[in-house]
Design an enzyme around this catalytic site. Sequence first.
Site, PDB file in Angstrom:
ATOM      1  N   SER A  92     -42.198   6.900 -30.039  1.00 39.92           N
ATOM      2  CA  SER A  92     -41.315   6.400 -31.074  1.00 39.92           C
ATOM      3  C   SER A  92     -41.986   6.555 -32.445  1.00 39.92           C
ATOM      4  CB  SER A  92     -40.937   4.960 -30.747  1.00 39.92           C
ATOM      5  OG  SER A  92     -39.910   4.481 -31.548  1.00 39.92           O
ATOM      6  N   HIS A 117     -37.652   9.974 -29.891  1.00 38.32           N
ATOM      7  CA  HIS A 117     -36.267   9.558 -29.673  1.00 38.32           C
ATOM      8  C   HIS A 117     -35.664   9.134 -31.008  1.00 38.32           C
ATOM      9  CE1 HIS A 117     -37.394   5.029 -28.802  1.00 38.32           C
ATOM     10  NE2 HIS A 117     -37.830   5.435 -29.965  1.00 38.32           N
TER      11      HIS A 117
END
Length: 192
Positions: A92, A117
């Site tokens: 992330s 993501h």
Amino acid sequence: MPEGEMMHKLQDIIDRKLLDSRRIFFSEPVTEKSAAEAIKKLWYLELTSPGQPIVFVINSPGGSVDAGFAVWDQIKMISSPVTTVVTGLAASMGSVLSLCAAPGRRFATPHARIMIHQPSIGGTITGQATDLDIHAREILKTKARIIDVYVEATGQSREVIEKAIDRDMWMSANEAMEFGLLDGILFSFNDL
């Protein structure tokens, strides 16, 4: 000396030795507090020896986008060249931080994993429809900023990145290097 106090003193000695060798270990979630600590260390190293290389080692599950971009901006502002090394996990916002080094200075250890993501909002959002609309527009702006980072870092097209981050995309160090997120795999810190 009580054991807790002794461990605290030992940790201070280790932290001092790491700073003396111009290494910053970011081994925690990206929060306002962890970002502030990293920024203080970056500026300490910049002010004591401007322009000298810094190694920024990342092992983070990600976290706050705003806190992560605060670290990103500071790394871009200092004159000291920063090399990033992912060890363990950069997921992330941790993966975004791994890209703040200039091309040629982004590495991982052999068993590191990287996950990219799209951003998400945790918890429950309540409020008026107009407030929810504001939150939705903001997260889309954040998504666009993150896509821009991945596009610039990897050389991949915007369409490829949009598809890649549609869901969690997990990569080994080798896969991340093939995707353009890394410049190499480190087998020894002596290789830096």
